[in-house]
Scaffold this active site. Structure first.
Site, mmCIF file in Angstrom:
data_model
loop_
_atom_site.group_PDB
_atom_site.id
_atom_site.type_symbol
_atom_site.label_atom_id
_atom_site.label_comp_id
_atom_site.label_asym_id
_atom_site.label_seq_id
_atom_site.Cartn_x
_atom_site.Cartn_y
_atom_site.Cartn_z
ATOM 1 N N HIS A 285 -8.778 -3.285 -3.080
ATOM 2 C CA HIS A 285 -8.078 -2.587 -2.222
ATOM 3 C C HIS A 285 -8.333 -1.323 -2.206
ATOM 4 O O HIS A 285 -8.307 -0.667 -1.051
ATOM 5 C CB HIS A 285 -6.222 -2.796 -2.599
ATOM 6 C CG HIS A 285 -5.251 -2.103 -1.929
ATOM 7 N ND1 HIS A 285 -4.671 -2.649 -0.814
ATOM 8 C CD2 HIS A 285 -5.154 -0.840 -2.002
ATOM 9 C CE1 HIS A 285 -3.934 -1.741 -0.436
ATOM 10 N NE2 HIS A 285 -3.965 -0.598 -0.975
ATOM 11 N N GLU A 286 -8.244 -0.652 -3.427
ATOM 12 C CA GLU A 286 -8.618 0.860 -3.679
ATOM 13 C C GLU A 286 -9.915 1.088 -3.063
ATOM 14 O O GLU A 286 -10.211 2.385 -2.390
ATOM 15 C CB GLU A 286 -8.400 1.312 -5.151
ATOM 16 C CG GLU A 286 -7.019 1.079 -5.635
ATOM 17 C CD GLU A 286 -6.007 1.760 -4.705
ATOM 18 O OE1 GLU A 286 -6.182 2.901 -3.773
ATOM 19 O OE2 GLU A 286 -4.656 1.166 -4.553
ATOM 20 N N CYS B 121 0.905 -1.176 0.013
ATOM 21 C CA CYS B 121 -0.119 0.116 -0.053
ATOM 22 C C CYS B 121 0.829 1.003 -0.086
ATOM 23 O O CYS B 121 1.832 1.151 0.726
ATOM 24 C CB CYS B 121 -1.022 -0.047 1.441
ATOM 25 S SG CYS B 121 -2.027 1.559 1.469
ATOM 26 N N HIS C 38 -10.062 1.622 0.577
ATOM 27 C CA HIS C 38 -9.514 3.144 0.875
ATOM 28 C C HIS C 38 -10.677 4.210 0.742
ATOM 29 O O HIS C 38 -10.894 4.942 1.677
ATOM 30 C CB HIS C 38 -8.328 3.558 -0.108
ATOM 31 C CG HIS C 38 -7.103 3.119 0.350
ATOM 32 N ND1 HIS C 38 -6.440 3.545 1.543
ATOM 33 C CD2 HIS C 38 -6.182 2.509 -0.437
ATOM 34 C CE1 HIS C 38 -5.300 2.893 1.529
ATOM 35 N NE2 HIS C 38 -5.169 2.230 0.447
#
Length: 182
Positions: free
Chosen positions: A142-143, A100, A146
């Site tokens: 993953h994004e 990350c 966020h």
């Protein structure tokens, strides 16, 4: 990464859900933020080699609390995510070390679905749905994390700790596969 404009772990914005866009009304704002994300990706590419695994960055990682992210899979066109939502995920999962930009010196083993369905909004305000598999699914999930105010530490199994980059490389060398196989 901090010197490249990437917000680092501990900053409050990384733990807050990003605010969605009202599109097409906020198209100009969305376009500006996407431009800033692409600029951040270019700075990161100049500083580090991301060619093998792909690269992604979400707006909170550049200090903007809006629901936008850009993903650059290896050898493919960038993927733009505006107001993304995972609407389906396969039961088949795998665990891989993830990096990350906001935790650049460590890797964390994270279990993710091998296939996800994602609904987004186009800059024109139309809904769009796409299915992603394996490496792309991992990058995109993953994004989206966020944008939901989640970081890698939120995805670790109990008892697992982040691993220094070199140790993660040693652990995965024997089982390394190409990006498209992941």
């Amino acid at each position: 990464m901090r010197s490249l404009g990437i917000v680092q772990y501990g900053a409050p914005i990384l733990g807050e859900p990003a605010r969605p866009f009202t599109l097409p009304d906020e198209r100009e704002t969305a376009d500006t933020i996407v431009g800033q994300l692409l600029d951040a990706m270019e700075r990161m590419r100049r500083a580090h080699d991301f060619s093998g695994k792909g690269l992604g960055v979400a707006a909170p990682q550049i200090g903007i609390g809006r629901a936008a992210a850009v993903i650059q899979p290896p050898g493919a066109d960038p993927i733009l995510l505006l107001n993304p939502c995972v609407t389906a995920a396969s039961e088949a999962m795998d665990e891989k070390f993830e990096r990350c930009q906001s935790f650049f010196d460590v890797r964390v083993p994270v279990c993710r679905p091998l296939r996800i369905t994602v609904e987004t909004v186009t800059p024109n305000g139309n809904a769009a749905t796409e299915v992603y598999q394996r490496g792309e699914a991992r990058l995109i999930a993953h994004e989206i994390d966020h944008l939901d105010g989640l970081v890698l530490l939120n995805r670790m199994r109990p008892g697992v700790t982040p691993v220094p980059v070199e140790e993660a490389r040693k652990r995965t060398e024997a089982t390394s596969r190409t990006w498209s196989d992941e």
